[in-house]
Design an enzyme around this catalytic site. Structure first.
Site, PDB file in Angstrom:
ATOM      1  N   SER A  85       0.789  -1.235   0.000  1.00  0.00           N
ATOM      2  CA  SER A  85       0.000   0.000   0.000  1.00  0.00           C
ATOM      3  C   SER A  85       0.816   1.278   0.000  1.00  0.00           C
ATOM      4  O   SER A  85       0.235   2.364  -0.147  1.00  0.00           O
ATOM      5  CB  SER A  85      -0.960   0.007   1.179  1.00  0.00           C
ATOM      6  OG  SER A  85      -2.154  -0.648   0.841  1.00  0.00           O
ATOM      7  N   TYR A 184     -10.943   1.982   5.222  1.00  0.00           N
ATOM      8  CA  TYR A 184      -9.874   1.657   4.269  1.00  0.00           C
ATOM      9  C   TYR A 184     -10.377   0.718   3.179  1.00  0.00           C
ATOM     10  O   TYR A 184     -10.977  -0.314   3.467  1.00  0.00           O
ATOM     11  CB  TYR A 184      -8.710   1.003   5.011  1.00  0.00           C
ATOM     12  CG  TYR A 184      -7.456   0.873   4.197  1.00  0.00           C
ATOM     13  CD1 TYR A 184      -6.522   1.891   4.179  1.00  0.00           C
ATOM     14  CD2 TYR A 184      -7.206  -0.268   3.445  1.00  0.00           C
ATOM     15  CE1 TYR A 184      -5.353   1.784   3.435  1.00  0.00           C
ATOM     16  CE2 TYR A 184      -6.048  -0.388   2.701  1.00  0.00           C
ATOM     17  CZ  TYR A 184      -5.133   0.640   2.695  1.00  0.00           C
ATOM     18  OH  TYR A 184      -3.985   0.526   1.952  1.00  0.00           O
ATOM     19  N   SER A 185     -10.115   1.079   1.917  1.00  0.00           N
ATOM     20  CA  SER A 185     -10.578   0.267   0.794  1.00  0.00           C
ATOM     21  C   SER A 185      -9.603   0.354  -0.364  1.00  0.00           C
ATOM     22  O   SER A 185      -9.350   1.442  -0.904  1.00  0.00           O
ATOM     23  CB  SER A 185     -11.964   0.724   0.334  1.00  0.00           C
ATOM     24  OG  SER A 185     -12.363   0.011  -0.825  1.00  0.00           O
ATOM     25  N   ASN A 186      -9.071  -0.775  -0.761  1.00  0.00           N
ATOM     26  CA  ASN A 186      -8.197  -0.811  -1.931  1.00  0.00           C
ATOM     27  C   ASN A 186      -8.927  -0.404  -3.201  1.00  0.00           C
ATOM     28  O   ASN A 186      -8.307   0.083  -4.154  1.00  0.00           O
ATOM     29  CB  ASN A 186      -7.600  -2.211  -2.085  1.00  0.00           C
ATOM     30  CG  ASN A 186      -6.545  -2.498  -1.044  1.00  0.00           C
ATOM     31  OD1 ASN A 186      -5.640  -1.711  -0.834  1.00  0.00           O
ATOM     32  ND2 ASN A 186      -6.674  -3.625  -0.367  1.00  0.00           N
ATOM     33  N   GLY A 324       2.796  -1.137   4.108  1.00  0.00           N
ATOM     34  CA  GLY A 324       2.258  -2.027   3.096  1.00  0.00           C
ATOM     35  C   GLY A 324       2.409  -3.476   3.523  1.00  0.00           C
ATOM     36  O   GLY A 324       3.382  -3.843   4.184  1.00  0.00           O
ATOM     37  N   SER A 350       5.215 -12.666   6.278  1.00  0.00           N
ATOM     38  CA  SER A 350       3.934 -12.057   6.627  1.00  0.00           C
ATOM     39  C   SER A 350       3.014 -13.112   7.218  1.00  0.00           C
ATOM     40  O   SER A 350       3.242 -14.310   7.076  1.00  0.00           O
ATOM     41  CB  SER A 350       3.276 -11.427   5.393  1.00  0.00           C
ATOM     42  OG  SER A 350       2.716 -12.429   4.550  1.00  0.00           O
TER      43      SER A 350
END
Length: 407
Positions: A85, A184-186, A324, A350
């Site tokens: 991100s 939050y939205s991609n 990110g 991750s």
């Protein structure tokens, strides 16, 4: 399906009363302290970690641990890394340059530019600004896309069209009325990429390269497009539930202008220093970028989200940047407002804390390193590696690229 969990980096957020300083001072960072804090991250279980720290005119770049789990190649500070991100900050900067040029307006309804993509009332009510500060209320398509481990396997080898990603997000229930609150939205940033294309007639990645990457000579930073390969020196990407399987080869079209980019930590520091220093935007537009909405209205001291960038309080003042998270790679890039103190750092693992109720030792060690880089102990003598994770009000960062539902 179990309840989905979000993987993002964690950082201590302290009450405003503990950050009375207007910003980080120019005091020196102890390199031996930095080196020890960095080495503690792989000792806590991460394969490897890399970092670039800037303190005034002094740069410190280092790495610790292994780049790959199978061949014992050491991590190197110049290695390229997927930054998830943090792509959003580059994309938002490009949109804001178009605003500076009078080609877009922050309060333009997106239906003006994308009438076929976002038609009707939603297109009339959602503005460019609402996309960039995540107040549009449009659903986050990755929450629907990443529904299982099998979905990750499909994503790795699938090419997605941006219009299809947007359609998935628009089909989801809205999170709020346009402009009402942060969510939050991609999907917002895929739409931002389409806005760039509508306003310029060029591919969004080409515009980011032309306007930012080339002028700043960010030679380690790229949009890979549908090419799954990380070109140049890089490290492995280990999604913890998949064990030693390396996911560094991944078709990132699923993230596009919401999270596709590859960069080095040094390039990220150069970019944010230029951005916050006023080299990329007019003063008025930079002020618009840094005008925040609260991420957690019930906890305003947790910081706020601007236009593709957010702020966080630390024990030594406010820092700006983004984080990110993609499969196997995490990146964190934060900077004092004057660009004098900077830290960008990445992990090649991750979802190691997936399902755990408390922070993983990796996250505690990484958080301690990040705070050491941002806030030298000479400025915050009360902070220590043992005390940092015990401070109140730990919050998750907003860069949610990879929420995964367990099978």
């Amino acid at each position: 399906m179990a309840t989905s969990a979000t993987l993002v980096a964690t950082i201590v957020v302290v009450p405003a009363s503990a950050t009375a300083e207007p910003g980080p001072s120019a005091g020196g960072v102890d390199r031996a302290e930095l080196r020890g804090a960095l080495a503690a991250v792989p000792e806590a279980g991460a394969p490897g970690v890399l970092a670039a720290v800037r303190d005034g005119r002094r740069d410190w770049r280092d790495a610790a641990g292994q780049a790959f789990l199978t061949n014992h190649q050491p991590m190197r500070p110049q290695m390229r890394h997927r930054v998830g991100s943090i792509t959003k900050t580059f994309v938002a900067t490009t949109v804001l340059q178009l605003v500076d040029e009078g080609r877009l307006g922050l309060d333009d309804p997106i239906g003006k530019w994308l009438p076929d993509t976002v038609p009707g009332e939603l297109g009339d009510r959602v503005t460019v600004r609402m996309l960039l500060n995540h107040t549009s209320g449009i659903g986050n398509y990755t929450n629907a896309m990443i529904s299982s481990y099998a979905a990750i396997n499909r994503m790795q080898v699938t090419t997605y069209a941006p219009a299809d990603l947007v359609a998935t997000g628009l089909a989801m229930p809205p999170t709020n009325a346009p402009g009402a609150k942060f969510s939050y939205s991609n999907t917002n940033y895929v739409l931002a990429g389409l806005l760039i294309e509508a306003a310029t007639g060029n591919d969004a990645a080409i515009e980011v390269r032309r306007r930012i990457l080339r002028p700043l000579r960010l030679t380690g930073t790229s949009f890979p497009g549908t090419d799954p390969t990380m070109r140049g020196p890089h490290n492995g990407a280990y999604f913890a539930p998949f064990g030693v399987r390396d996911l560094s080869e991944f078709n990132m079209s699923w993230a596009w202008t919401a999270g596709e980019m590859i960069a080095t930590t040094a390039d990220l520091n150069t970019f944010f220093r230029a951005l916050l220093g006023g080299d990329l935007l007019s003063p008025a537009t930079l002020d618009e970028m840094l005008d925040r909405v609260p991420v957690l209205p019930e906890l305003p001291e947790a910081g706020g989200y601007g236009l593709g960038i957010y702020s966080l309080p630390t024990p030594c003042g406010e820092f700006w940047g983004h984080d990110g998270a993609v499969f196997g790679h995490l990146m964190f890039s934060m900077h004092s407002r004057d660009g004098n103190r900077q830290v960008s750092s990445g992990l090649n693992i991750s979802h190691h804390q997936f399902g755990l109720p408390d922070p993983h030792p990796i996250d505690i060690a990484w958080q301690t390193f990040l705070l050491t880089a941002m806030c030298p102990t000479s400025e915050t003598s009360s902070r220590s590696a043992a005390a940092a994770p015990k401070l109140p009000s730990v919050t998750r960062m907003p860069g949610n690229d990879t929420a995964v539902a367990a099978p």
